[in-house]
Design a protein around this motif. Structure first.
Motif, PDB file in Angstrom:
ATOM      1  N   LYS A 198       0.865  -1.164   0.000  1.00 13.05           N
ATOM      2  CA  LYS A 198       0.000   0.000   0.000  1.00 13.05           C
ATOM      3  C   LYS A 198       0.908   1.222   0.000  1.00 13.05           C
ATOM      4  O   LYS A 198       1.671   1.436   0.953  1.00 13.05           O
ATOM      5  CB  LYS A 198      -0.920   0.002   1.214  1.00 13.05           C
ATOM      6  N   TYR A 233       3.832  -1.338   3.689  1.00 14.75           N
ATOM      7  CA  TYR A 233       3.490   0.033   3.319  1.00 14.75           C
ATOM      8  C   TYR A 233       4.746   0.753   2.815  1.00 14.75           C
ATOM      9  O   TYR A 233       5.867   0.496   3.271  1.00 14.75           O
ATOM     10  CB  TYR A 233       2.943   0.811   4.527  1.00 14.75           C
ATOM     11  N   ASP A 271      -2.281   4.135  -3.055  1.00 11.99           N
ATOM     12  CA  ASP A 271      -3.496   3.766  -2.336  1.00 11.99           C
ATOM     13  C   ASP A 271      -4.105   4.992  -1.666  1.00 11.99           C
ATOM     14  O   ASP A 271      -5.314   5.221  -1.755  1.00 11.99           O
ATOM     15  CB  ASP A 271      -3.176   2.700  -1.278  1.00 11.99           C
TER      16      ASP A 271
END
Length: 932
Positions: A92, A163, A184
């Motif tokens: 993400k 992430y 994202d």
């Protein structure tokens, strides 16, 4: 082959790049049209280096497989992403953009996710964090280039990151450096005035920022920012918008307020909290992250001092950022003064310069404008544009605002001259950065190191030197001055074209300039500056920074430097050996340059004499050599404009001081003023350097007693580290010995006269010892030195009388050279002809001059030579000086100008006499008239 086919076969290729210099065998080269260069022009170069595939936008047929695409930047992103196996699809990715606050917000998001136990990577202006590794992303880089950014994302995937937090700039978005990345969440901190040099309009700037939100799942927007209502309609309707700020719990609010005294960081924290909540981070973990966030380098970073004032370093470099940072500091100042030091970047948004000057004048009590990545622009021009905004608000130079071009000097001045107990000193604009951009190059720099040096009483400098390759032509205003000529010769050595201008008078430098085929024009006019000129260097005389050529250069945008600034810059990057003092600078520095040359150490040097006879030049630049030798002049950088000492710009590794007496009364009204300037200069000697000091001079002895730098003293004094003994004088030769601790160096011979030259030679011997030159090599070098032009120079003979010439123009120097003449020629009648130099010096030192000629049998005074920097003073003249001298020497006469002086000498000079002409003016004209 089409792009889709290439994407299926990327495994066959060894690399991808848009820089032809990085191409290796089996690479894909993508030709991108840039701002300054077009990659399509480098296709042949890429192929010659081994490129297998070329991708571009133009309809061409190169000697390699070529794929034409409508958008090379977009293609580069897609290719790079696929080459690294689409890393953004495996994490993400959170993008943070905005004018200000990006780094703090991105770092907070990273830390919140990390505190929640999530594996996360970060790419910010400061650095990149991948797992436990910290990667340097380069100078002035927020978004790495497309390929490197995908490589870093790939490393995050390999480190099992869930992430990736990326700080994203408007340039990065507009230039599609993020192409191929699937975001994202997108975060916007704010949009205020910045980068309009690139985007041209504020609407275009907003449009560029909006590109981050084209295909995100969630957009986090600042409801309080003026850009909100403009950017929201640009976001795809399928994107969920989350607004901030919102109401927070008491414990979260308290955590933010305790960690961040600055209001603007409350908003940055709110943005980060919105992201953290989207990622499922619990409030307790968010509170912990806010409380424990490490200090970010250069983000409202306090540097501790024991001076009673506070120092902060911050990256604020936009109008909004400056206003927010200064406003925050005002709120914690409790009524104390705020001193702001900052600049504006060169070749960037020029509209913000007066705006930032205005903001600082409004919020800070004192503003110091200085350099901040000037690139190819004149720092002085940038500073003046900033100052115009402050002046329009009523700020006055010298009280409210200061202009100091060198950033290290500005920081030093603010900390050591301006700041007092209770003040806040804010150093803004560079923050964490580790370089400063001058021209096209980056040079090591750190505001943190500059503050540390300033607190130790030292000035940090940007060791940049000159980028000779970028200099097409340098014009020297006042080129025939001895200091200017030696500097011009250094530029000529590096292949830079040199032009100049000066008065029509004959100078001692005319010969060497003609020999080097350097041409100059008579008089001063903007028309003298060649259209190719990209640097003008001016003397302090002839109006200095107010000279018509300097003003014309300013109007044309040509960078201008004073001689002092250029000399200091030329010395940078080398170990500088500087000689200062009221007398002996030129001879000692010439001796040192000659000795280093004879020891095959390839020195560079720029020394203010007509010539150095063993070297056949007063100036030389050797790019490969380690050492630079120069004089440190205490006179003003540009009289009336910048009265700081010229030597204050130098950073000597070894500093030699010959003597200190009162001189230049137009700049230093008292000896105390002179001593203060020298003491500050002595304190610049670094801990691994040396101060080589003549302790026979009381003023020097007094000054160095409480200076904590490495010292080596010399002189006839019994307590000198290097003690001079056994001096003998004979015609054309002087011998002496040196005692150092238990060592004795005997029979050092020099071919120049006088006790003062024994001192000069001793200083030179010590410098040689410090640099590892053996005593025998040093002795041979000293013995081979035959002098410099206008320093007890033998000119010729007329009617059986020998003629010598010397530059002596201060009472101390006159006494010394006459004593030396008497030592070498005890049997001859000495006739001294002196041309006083400047009305101010003659007036202030009138009594000392009158008592300086005891060793002359006859002394004659010519009219005072007026410097180009002063006007005639009718209250002082040579006739009265002759009358006053007659009280001490009965054979003292006034002989007027050149023609009268020549006639007087023809009548009064006898066979067997020694004629000694003295002065810093044009007395040397007499020689030709007499010898004819």
């Amino acid at each position: 082959m089409q792009l889709d086919e290439l994407l299926q076969e990327l495994g066959k290729y060894s690399g991808i790049t848009s820089d032809s210099r990085q191409v290796k065998g089996g690479y894909i080269f993508v030709a991108v049209k840039g701002i300054n260069h077009d990659g399509h022009d480098f296709i042949e170069d890429a192929i010659s280096r081994g490129a297998s595939i070329v991708v571009g936008e133009y309809d061409i047929i190169p000697d390699a497989t070529y794929i034409r695409v409508p958008d090379s930047r977009e293609a580069l992103g897609v290719l790079a992403s696929n080459f690294y196996h689409n890393p953004s699809a495996k994490m993400k990715v959170i993008g943070v953009t905005g004018t200000d606050g990006k780094t703090t917000t991105a770092s907070l998001i990273y830390w919140m996710l990390k505190c929640a136990g999530k594996k996360v990577g970060l790419v910010s202006t400061i650095d990149a964090k991948v797992g436990r590794k910290v990667l340097d992303t380069g100078f002035h880089v927020t978004n790495p280039d497309t390929v490197n950014l995908q490589r870093i994302l790939s490393q995050m995937v390999d480190a099992e990151c869930e992430y990736a937090v990326l700080e994203i700039t408007s340039h990065g978005l507009d230039q599609k450096r993020t192409a191929g990345i699937k975001f994202d969440i997108g975060v916007l901190t704010n949009i205020t005035h910045e980068h309009l040099d690139y985007h041209k309009s504020f609407d275009a700037y907003i449009l560029a920022k909006s590109k981050l939100f084209l295909d995100v799942r969630v957009a986090i927007l600042n409801l309080r920012d003026a850009s909100y209502n403009k950017i929201k309609p640009l976001i795809n309707k399928n994107v969920r918008i989350v607004n901030y700020p919102v109401s927070l719990s008491k414990r979260l609010t308290e955590a933010i307020e305790n960690r961040f005294p600055e209001d603007y960081n409350h908003l940055n924290a709110q943005a980060a909290i919105s992201v953290a909540k989207e990622c499922g981070v619990k409030e307790a973990e968010i509170v912990k992250a806010v409380k424990t966030l490490p200090q970010l380098p250069g983000r409202m970073q306090e540097i501790k001092t024991n001076r009673g004032f506070r120092v902060f370093i911050d990256f604020a470099h936009t109008p909004n950022g400056l206003e927010m940072s200064l406003g925050a500091l005002v709120r914690i100042s409790h009524g104390a003064r705020l001193i702001a030091i900052f600049g504006c970047a060169g070749e960037r948004d020029k509209q913000k310069r007066p705006m930032m000057g205005d903001i600082s004048a409004r919020l800070a009590n004192i503003s110091v404008f200085t350099a901040e990545d000037p690139r190819g622009e004149s720092v002085r021009k940038i500073i003046n544009e900033m100052a115009s905004g402050a002046i329009s608000r009523g700020a006055k130079e010298g009280t409210d605002i200061y202009k100091i071009e060198e950033r290290g000097e500005a920081i030093f001045y603010a900390i050591n001259k301006l700041a007092r107990k209770g003040d806040i000193v804010a150093i803004l604009g560079k923050g964490h950065e580790k370089s400063m951009a001058y021209g096209s190059k980056e040079y090591p720099w750190s505001d943190q190191e500059a503050v540390a040096d300033a607190l130790k009483g030292k000035v940090k400098t940007v060791e940049r030197g000159f980028d000779f390759e970028s200099l097409k032509l340098v014009h020297f205003t006042g080129i025939k001055g001895v200091g200017m000529t030696s500097l011009a010769l250094c530029f000529d050595d590096e292949g830079t074209k040199v032009t100049g201008s000066d008065t029509k008078e004959v100078f001692v430098t005319d010969e060497i300039l003609a020999k080097r085929k350097i041409k100059w024009k008579v008089g001063f006019s903007g028309k003298n500056i060649d259209k190719e000129c990209n640097l003008l260097i001016t003397t302090g005389a002839h109006g200095g920074l107010n000279n018509p050529e300097v003003l014309a250069a300013g109007r044309r945008g040509i960078p201008v430097m004073t001689h002092a600034e250029a000399l200091a810059m030329l010395s940078q990057g080398k170990d500088t050996i500087c000689v200062c003092g009221v007398g002996g600078k030129s001879t000692t520095s010439s001796l040192i340059a000659h000795l280093l040359e004879s020891a095959n150490l390839a020195p560079s040097f720029a020394i203010g004499v007509g010539n150095i006879f063993p070297l056949n030049t007063p100036g030389k630049f050797n790019k490969e050599g380690k050492y630079f030798v120069c004089e440190g002049d205490e006179f003003a950088i540009s009289p009336g404009v910048n009265d700081n000492p010229r030597f204050s710009l130098l950073s000597p590794k070894v500093l030699v001081v010959t003597n200190i007496e009162h001189d230049h009364p137009d700049i230093y009204p008292t000896i105390a003023d002179t001593k203060r300037a020298f003491k500050e200069f002595f304190q610049k000697v670094p801990s691994d350097g040396w101060l080589v000091a003549n302790v026979d001079n009381k003023n020097i002895r007094d000054l160095i007693s409480d200076i904590d730098v490495p010292k080596a003293t010399f002189g006839f004094s019994p307590d000198a580290d290097w003690r001079i003994t056994d001096v003998t004088f004979s015609p054309s030769s002087t011998k002496f010995s040196l005692k150092h601790k238990t060592d004795i160096v005997k029979n050092i011979r020099i071919n120049i006269p006088g006790q003062y030259n024994v001192l000069n030679a001793t200083a030179t011997f010590i410098v040689a010892k410090l640099f590892g030159i053996s005593p025998n090599v040093a002795k041979e070098g000293l013995a081979a030195f035959v002098g410099v032009k206008r320093r007890f120079e033998f000119v010729g003979e007329v009617g059986g009388a020998k003629i010598y010439d010397d530059y002596a123009h201060h009472p101390l120097e006159i006494r010394a050279v006459l004593a030396a003449t008497r030592q070498w020629f005890p049997e001859r009648r000495i006739v001294a002809v002196f041309q006083p130099h400047t009305y101010t010096r003659t007036k202030v030192l009138f009594a000392e001059f009158a008592t300086s000629f005891d060793d002359a049998d006859v002394v004659a005074f010519m009219d005072i030579y007026s410097s180009a920097r002063e006007e005639k003073d009718p209250t002082v003249n040579s006739l009265n000086l002759a009358k006053e001298t007659r009280r001490h020497n009965k054979e003292a006469y006034y002989i007027g100008g050149h023609e009268e002086a020549a006639n007087w000498l023809e009548k009064n000079l006898r066979r067997g006499d020694l004629l000694l002409t003295l002065g810093a003016g044009d007395i040397f004209y007499l020689h030709e008239a007499l010898i004819k």
